[in-house]
Enzyme design. Structure first.
Site, PDB file in Angstrom:
ATOM      1  N   SER A 244       0.833  -1.195   0.000  1.00 19.75           N
ATOM      2  CA  SER A 244       0.000   0.000   0.000  1.00 19.75           C
ATOM      3  C   SER A 244       0.874   1.255   0.000  1.00 19.75           C
ATOM      4  CB  SER A 244      -0.955  -0.046   1.193  1.00 19.75           C
ATOM      5  OG  SER A 244      -1.948   0.941   1.106  1.00 19.75           O
TER       6      SER A 244
ATOM      7  N   HIS B  52      -7.506  -5.283  -0.388  1.00 19.23           N
ATOM      8  CA  HIS B  52      -6.303  -4.458  -0.466  1.00 19.23           C
ATOM      9  C   HIS B  52      -5.088  -5.118   0.190  1.00 19.23           C
ATOM     10  CE1 HIS B  52      -4.292  -0.686  -1.198  1.00 19.23           C
ATOM     11  NE2 HIS B  52      -4.033  -0.481   0.089  1.00 19.23           N
TER      12      HIS B  52
ATOM     13  N   ASP C  75     -10.232  -4.246  -5.665  1.00 21.30           N
ATOM     14  CA  ASP C  75      -9.602  -3.571  -4.533  1.00 21.30           C
ATOM     15  C   ASP C  75     -10.292  -2.225  -4.363  1.00 21.30           C
ATOM     16  OD1 ASP C  75      -7.982  -2.194  -2.741  1.00 21.30           O
ATOM     17  OD2 ASP C  75      -6.099  -2.812  -3.668  1.00 21.30           O
TER      18      ASP C  75
END
Length: 267
Positions: free
Chosen positions: A95, A245, A217
């Protein structure tokens, strides 16, 4: 300052192997890599750590001024690499850490020799012909909710971020991780994460790069992974048959297979 203590650095795996550094995302800690480490430990020296303000890091080292930009977190990464005297390490960032890795590799190119970007997003807010997945009001609402009721925000958002509603234990784990993070420090990291725009930084990448995204996602839609791939010359894009995610938790076998194949191809 003892950097290894500050960032709760852990080293496992093969001490003679190439080094892989695993970096967690917002609201998480190094425990999120527990399904990845065993897949790497046989061949690689594996370094995990917690950003200041997360996990079991030294919370007294937190500075709102430093960590109000992604560069502050990139400095953490570089300082960990320097403390361990790493050379040509592979940086695996989940991320927001994917972008932090880009900044760290540019700041200390001798320390980081390759990047793996899991569910990356250089900008979360839509912008003209760029789709980040959120409007500016969406992000304002998200941050206002987080700042006014962090525990309530965590309970509501964790299942959305994780996806996989048929496996509620995954969302619960993420919620527990959020709740274990100091709310004031989480507020700073959230603003830094969701208001960042690192699109131009992608142009600086000069190392082998693997981009992993998911078919579904809610935080970083497939258009974002495609943008990151296009922006980094020579990068490899693999779209995992996974939802959510956090594919290293929801689809660890596919994620680990993609990472280990990429590592095996590095010289």
């Amino acid at each position: 300052m003892d950097i290894e203590h500050r960032n709760n650095v852990s080293i496992t795996g093969n001490p003679q192997g190439p080094t892989v550094v695993l970096a967690h995302g917002f609201g998480c800690d190094q425990n999120m890599w527990r399904l990845t480490v065993p897949a790497l430990a046989g061949k690689y020296r594996v370094v995990t750590f917690d950003y200041v303000g997360s996990g079991r890091s030294d919370l007294s080292a937190f500075s709102e001024d430093r960590y109000s930009t992604l560069d502050g977190y990139a400095r953490d990464v570089v300082e960990v690499c320097e403390a361990l005297d790493l050379r040509d390490a592979v940086f695996v960032g989940h991320s927001v850490s994917a972008m932090i890795g880009v900044l760290a590799a540019d700041r200390a190119p001798e320390r980081i020799g390759a990047l793996v970007m899991i569910a990356p997003s250089p900008r979360y807010i839509d912008d003209e012909d760029y789709r980040g997945g959120f409007s500016a009001p969406d992000i304002d609402e998200l941050l206002t909710s987080l700042e006014s009721n962090y525990l309530g925000w965590s309970a509501a958002m964790a299942p959305v971020i994780m996806g996989n509603p048929e496996r509620p234990e995954l969302g619960e784990e993420l919620n527990n991780s959020f709740c274990a993070t100091d709310p004031d420090m989480a507020r700073v990291f959230a603003r830094t994460t969701f208001l960042s725009d690192s699109r131009d930084d992608l142009k600086s990448v000069r190392v082998p790069t693997l981009v992993l995204d998911c078919t579904q996602d809610a935080i970083a839609p497939p258009e974002v992974g495609a943008f990151v791939h296009r922006s980094i010359p020579g990068s490899t894009l693999i779209t995992l048959d996974a939802t959510g995610h956090c594919p290293h938790l929801s689809a660890p076998e596919a994620t680990n297979e993609a990472i280990t194949a990429f590592l095996a191809g590095l010289r």
